[in-house]
Write a protein that holds these residues in place. Structure first.
Motif, PDB file in Angstrom:
ATOM      1  N   PRO A 165     -11.567  23.438 -17.539  1.00  0.00           N
ATOM      2  CA  PRO A 165     -12.141  22.653 -18.420  1.00  0.00           C
ATOM      3  C   PRO A 165     -13.438  21.964 -18.094  1.00  0.00           C
ATOM      4  O   PRO A 165     -13.706  22.080 -16.761  1.00  0.00           O
ATOM      5  CB  PRO A 165     -10.988  21.123 -18.279  1.00  0.00           C
ATOM      6  CG  PRO A 165      -9.932  21.730 -17.255  1.00  0.00           C
ATOM      7  CD  PRO A 165     -10.335  23.242 -16.561  1.00  0.00           C
ATOM      8  N   ILE A 166     -13.888  21.691 -18.857  1.00  0.00           N
ATOM      9  CA  ILE A 166     -15.281  20.836 -18.600  1.00  0.00           C
ATOM     10  C   ILE A 166     -15.311  19.299 -18.240  1.00  0.00           C
ATOM     11  O   ILE A 166     -14.251  18.605 -18.602  1.00  0.00           O
ATOM     12  CB  ILE A 166     -16.519  21.196 -19.516  1.00  0.00           C
ATOM     13  CG1 ILE A 166     -16.061  20.450 -20.690  1.00  0.00           C
ATOM     14  CG2 ILE A 166     -16.678  22.651 -19.719  1.00  0.00           C
ATOM     15  CD1 ILE A 166     -17.586  20.253 -21.458  1.00  0.00           C
ATOM     16  N   ASP A 167     -16.288  18.851 -17.507  1.00  0.00           N
ATOM     17  CA  ASP A 167     -16.591  17.402 -17.508  1.00  0.00           C
ATOM     18  C   ASP A 167     -17.393  16.938 -18.565  1.00  0.00           C
ATOM     19  O   ASP A 167     -18.610  17.419 -18.635  1.00  0.00           O
ATOM     20  CB  ASP A 167     -16.957  16.902 -16.208  1.00  0.00           C
ATOM     21  CG  ASP A 167     -17.180  15.486 -16.259  1.00  0.00           C
ATOM     22  OD1 ASP A 167     -16.849  14.696 -17.212  1.00  0.00           O
ATOM     23  OD2 ASP A 167     -17.578  14.852 -15.099  1.00  0.00           O
ATOM     24  N   TYR A 171     -22.352  17.372 -19.843  1.00  0.00           N
ATOM     25  CA  TYR A 171     -22.988  17.851 -21.048  1.00  0.00           C
ATOM     26  C   TYR A 171     -23.355  16.818 -22.235  1.00  0.00           C
ATOM     27  O   TYR A 171     -24.002  17.347 -23.152  1.00  0.00           O
ATOM     28  CB  TYR A 171     -21.853  18.843 -21.570  1.00  0.00           C
ATOM     29  CG  TYR A 171     -21.735  20.060 -20.515  1.00  0.00           C
ATOM     30  CD1 TYR A 171     -22.555  21.180 -20.356  1.00  0.00           C
ATOM     31  CD2 TYR A 171     -20.819  20.039 -19.783  1.00  0.00           C
ATOM     32  CE1 TYR A 171     -22.273  22.185 -19.680  1.00  0.00           C
ATOM     33  CE2 TYR A 171     -20.489  20.827 -18.692  1.00  0.00           C
ATOM     34  CZ  TYR A 171     -21.145  21.922 -18.746  1.00  0.00           C
ATOM     35  OH  TYR A 171     -21.026  22.882 -17.720  1.00  0.00           O
ATOM     36  N   LEU A 172     -22.809  15.697 -22.090  1.00  0.00           N
ATOM     37  CA  LEU A 172     -23.173  14.581 -23.216  1.00  0.00           C
ATOM     38  C   LEU A 172     -24.056  13.751 -22.516  1.00  0.00           C
ATOM     39  O   LEU A 172     -23.597  12.858 -21.620  1.00  0.00           O
ATOM     40  CB  LEU A 172     -21.904  14.255 -23.673  1.00  0.00           C
ATOM     41  CG  LEU A 172     -22.146  12.871 -24.775  1.00  0.00           C
ATOM     42  CD1 LEU A 172     -22.958  13.631 -26.220  1.00  0.00           C
ATOM     43  CD2 LEU A 172     -20.716  12.587 -25.197  1.00  0.00           C
TER      44      LEU A 172
END
Length: 175
Positions: A165-167, A171-172
């Motif tokens: 999974p990404i954090d 990315y935002l």
């Protein structure tokens, strides 16, 4: 979407043309500035996959065992869907945006095929721009091949994929 994964190995069983039609219609809902529909899909089944393999061999200039291996790559799935970006004349929609619309259709189609129970993997590589491959697909000067969706049934012994999974905070961002 949360469970989508690429299936690098699928069986020869694939959706029929009739089964693809509603999925393609739904994928056409992808974002498309000015509704240019700058894309098309080409079904490759049976003999067409062999011809694609030969185009790969010609593009790579291979012989012997290396040629045999390369020629067999399109046979990894019962159905390949070529994703073609079709540039349309437009004063307000740049070519890159038209290619993005075609890629959006391809991605939505992978989600729809996956939701319908099919295994899918989007493959690309250097042969998408090779003359022999372009000729084999009958592409016009205004068209670019973005790759192929390899589609087939998911093998019974397929193990669930793990994706780290990404954090989302990485990315935002906000301005």
């Amino acid at each position: 979407m949360r469970t989508r994964r690429s299936h690098s190995q699928v069986t020869a069983i694939a959706p029929s043309h009739a089964e693809l039609l509603p999925l393609v219609a739904a994928a056409a809902r992808a974002a498309d500035h000015a509704s240019l529909r700058p894309w098309r899909l080409i079904e490759l089944r049976g003999d067409a996959r062999d011809r694609l393999g030969q185009a790969f061999v010609q593009a790579a200039g291979l012989t012997g065992d290396a040629a045999l291996k390369q020629a067999g790559k399109p046979l990894r799935a019962g159905l390949l869907l070529a994703i073609v970006a079709c540039r349309q004349p437009s004063e307000k929609v740049e070519e890159w945006e038209q290619e993005a619309a075609a890629a959006g259709v391809a991605h939505l189609l992978t989600l729809l095929l996956s939701e319908a129970g099919w295994g899918v993997m989007w493959r690309s590589g250097p042969y998408t721009r090779a003359d022999a491959v372009r000729r084999m697909h009958g592409l016009r000067d205004s068209e670019q091949l973005l790759g192929w969706l390899y589609v087939g049934a998911v093998p019974a012994d397929c193990k669930p994929a793990h994706r780290t999974p990404i954090d989302p905070n990485e990315y935002l961002s906000a301005l």
